[in-house]
Write a protein that holds these residues in place. Sequence first.
Motif, short mmCIF file in Angstrom:
data_model
loop_
_atom_site.label_atom_id
_atom_site.label_comp_id
_atom_site.label_asym_id
_atom_site.label_seq_id
_atom_site.Cartn_x
_atom_site.Cartn_y
_atom_site.Cartn_z
N MET A 116 40.35 -51.72 12.13
CA MET A 116 39.00 -52.03 11.68
C MET A 116 37.98 -51.91 12.81
SD MET A 116 39.15 -52.38 8.45
CE MET A 116 40.31 -50.99 8.65
N LEU A 117 38.42 -52.14 14.04
CA LEU A 117 37.52 -51.93 15.17
C LEU A 117 37.18 -50.45 15.29
CD1 LEU A 117 36.18 -53.66 17.41
CD2 LEU A 117 38.02 -52.92 18.93
N GLY A 118 38.20 -49.60 15.12
CA GLY A 118 37.97 -48.16 15.14
C GLY A 118 37.08 -47.71 13.99
N TYR A 119 37.29 -48.30 12.81
CA TYR A 119 36.48 -47.94 11.64
C TYR A 119 35.02 -48.34 11.85
CZ TYR A 119 34.78 -47.85 6.83
OH TYR A 119 34.05 -47.60 5.70
N ALA A 120 34.80 -49.55 12.36
CA ALA A 120 33.43 -50.03 12.59
C ALA A 120 32.73 -49.15 13.62
CB ALA A 120 33.45 -51.48 13.05
N PHE A 121 33.46 -48.76 14.66
CA PHE A 121 32.90 -47.87 15.69
C PHE A 121 32.46 -46.54 15.08
CE2 PHE A 121 33.90 -44.28 18.56
CZ PHE A 121 32.92 -44.47 19.52
N LEU A 122 33.30 -45.97 14.22
CA LEU A 122 32.97 -44.70 13.58
C LEU A 122 31.79 -44.84 12.63
CD1 LEU A 122 36.53 -43.31 12.72
CD2 LEU A 122 34.97 -42.46 14.48
N LEU A 123 31.77 -45.91 11.84
CA LEU A 123 30.71 -46.09 10.86
C LEU A 123 29.35 -46.26 11.52
CD1 LEU A 123 30.20 -46.25 7.83
CD2 LEU A 123 30.57 -48.72 7.97
N ILE A 124 29.32 -46.96 12.65
CA ILE A 124 28.07 -47.17 13.37
C ILE A 124 27.64 -45.91 14.11
CG2 ILE A 124 26.99 -48.43 15.27
CD1 ILE A 124 28.75 -50.83 14.48
N SER A 125 28.61 -45.19 14.68
CA SER A 125 28.31 -44.02 15.51
C SER A 125 28.07 -42.75 14.71
CB SER A 125 29.46 -43.78 16.50
OG SER A 125 29.71 -44.91 17.30
N TYR A 126 28.80 -42.59 13.61
CA TYR A 126 28.71 -41.35 12.83
C TYR A 126 28.54 -41.67 11.33
CZ TYR A 126 30.98 -40.02 17.19
OH TYR A 126 31.30 -39.87 18.51
N PRO A 127 27.40 -42.26 10.97
CA PRO A 127 27.21 -42.72 9.58
C PRO A 127 27.24 -41.60 8.55
CG PRO A 127 25.16 -42.84 10.82
CD PRO A 127 26.23 -42.56 11.82
N LEU A 128 26.74 -40.42 8.89
CA LEU A 128 26.72 -39.32 7.93
C LEU A 128 28.15 -38.89 7.56
CD1 LEU A 128 25.25 -37.21 6.25
CD2 LEU A 128 25.20 -35.73 8.29
N GLN A 129 28.97 -38.64 8.59
CA GLN A 129 30.34 -38.20 8.34
C GLN A 129 31.18 -39.28 7.67
OE1 GLN A 129 28.68 -37.87 11.17
NE2 GLN A 129 28.69 -35.69 11.70
N MET A 130 30.83 -40.55 7.90
CA MET A 130 31.63 -41.65 7.38
C MET A 130 31.20 -42.10 5.98
SD MET A 130 34.12 -42.55 9.36
CE MET A 130 34.47 -44.25 8.91
N VAL A 289 34.65 -54.77 4.16
CA VAL A 289 35.94 -55.28 4.61
C VAL A 289 36.07 -55.25 6.14
CG1 VAL A 289 38.43 -54.90 4.58
CG2 VAL A 289 37.13 -54.76 2.46
N ALA A 290 35.75 -54.12 6.74
CA ALA A 290 35.94 -53.99 8.19
C ALA A 290 35.10 -55.01 8.96
CB ALA A 290 35.58 -52.57 8.64
N PHE A 291 33.82 -55.09 8.65
CA PHE A 291 32.95 -56.01 9.39
C PHE A 291 33.29 -57.47 9.09
CE2 PHE A 291 30.36 -52.11 9.21
CZ PHE A 291 30.12 -51.95 10.56
N ALA A 292 33.68 -57.76 7.86
CA ALA A 292 34.07 -59.13 7.52
C ALA A 292 35.30 -59.56 8.32
CB ALA A 292 34.35 -59.24 6.02
N VAL A 293 36.29 -58.68 8.39
CA VAL A 293 37.52 -58.99 9.14
C VAL A 293 37.20 -59.19 10.62
CG1 VAL A 293 39.72 -58.04 9.96
CG2 VAL A 293 39.11 -57.88 7.54
N LEU A 294 36.41 -58.31 11.20
CA LEU A 294 36.10 -58.41 12.63
C LEU A 294 35.30 -59.68 12.94
CD1 LEU A 294 35.16 -54.68 13.35
CD2 LEU A 294 37.25 -55.87 14.04
N LEU A 295 34.36 -60.02 12.08
CA LEU A 295 33.56 -61.23 12.30
C LEU A 295 34.41 -62.50 12.24
CD1 LEU A 295 30.34 -60.33 10.29
CD2 LEU A 295 30.49 -60.67 12.76
N ILE A 296 35.33 -62.56 11.29
CA ILE A 296 36.18 -63.75 11.18
C ILE A 296 37.29 -63.74 12.23
CG2 ILE A 296 37.52 -65.20 9.60
CD1 ILE A 296 34.53 -64.96 8.99
N ASN A 297 37.67 -62.55 12.73
CA ASN A 297 38.58 -62.50 13.87
C ASN A 297 38.03 -63.31 15.05
OD1 ASN A 297 39.77 -59.03 13.55
ND2 ASN A 297 40.55 -60.93 12.66
N ILE A 298 36.72 -63.25 15.22
CA ILE A 298 36.09 -63.98 16.32
C ILE A 298 36.27 -65.49 16.14
CG2 ILE A 298 33.88 -64.47 17.47
CD1 ILE A 298 32.92 -61.71 16.55
#
Length: 314
Positions: A116-130, A289-298
């Motif tokens: 999910m960290l990888g997914y969040a990185f991709l979604l923020i960095s490459y929104p068009l492709q994602m 899902v990805a951002f929710a998981v990462l936020l609650i991981n904290i």
Amino acid sequence: MNSGELNTSQVMRQVIYALGLGVGASFYFFGWGVLIQIVLGIVTALVSESVFLSFRGLPVKPTIADGSAILTAILLAISIPTMAPWWIIVVGVTFAIIFGKQIYGGLGNNPFNPAMLGYAFLLISYPLQMTTWGSDYVNIEQSINAIFNISSVDILTGATKLDEVKMQISLGTHIENLDIYSLSQSWINAGFLVGGLYLLIRKIIYWQIPTAFILGIFATAGLLFLIDDNIYLPPQLHLMLGASMLGAFFIATDPVSSSTTPKGRLIYGFLIGMLVVIIRVFGGYPDGVAFAVLLINIAVPLIDSYTKPKVFGK
């Protein structure tokens, strides 16, 4: 995890097997791009982890043999658009392995879910492709040509059903006038649900997290639907759209980054489910899902500290 006498590699294999129905449904509806992304992701995960371990002077074979890198690659590969350019999965998996796992000392030390960290990185960095998804079955030749940009391929693309519904609602369309049902998403979620139940039966995962995750989605979406059923989706649709079942059984249950106490798992799962709906409804991304998981991981250390079982006699 609640895997009894199974070692790490055996547990990882069981989880990979359980993903089979959901992956198979994705292949049936969207074609060969799903499998190509998985293969690219696995190769990238093994190479990047091997290189990083070699650079640190650590043994390579025992680490890559545990299957955790392969599982991370599969989870990320099935989360991105099937026709995403080849470099998307390569960049995402490399980031997930290095910055989501190995930089913290490897498996067992990572505070965040690597996939999910990888997914969040991709979604923020490459929104068009994602956010450009294929909307029909694509054969192997078309998939290879599109993913590796070999030649121009005419492929029907569009937004996800969640994104489409959200856009129509923002334009003032009444819920009753929307085509909400998605056959592909329903069957894919059903596949991951069956795989998740298999993991529960085998006691590979604890029941508290997926149960609380689903309850969190249902309760939050149900409350919003009661407030205004003209603009908010009914809770059952939230469960069968997006990555709900994948998140409940395969992502939130990551044994390293999730809560470790019985009460804590219930709180952890419920908060993720609640955030998934909040991000979907009020956020700028189609799925949460990805951002929710990462936020609650904290918040896991805090959750665990307040939910530790009391020592008998104290």
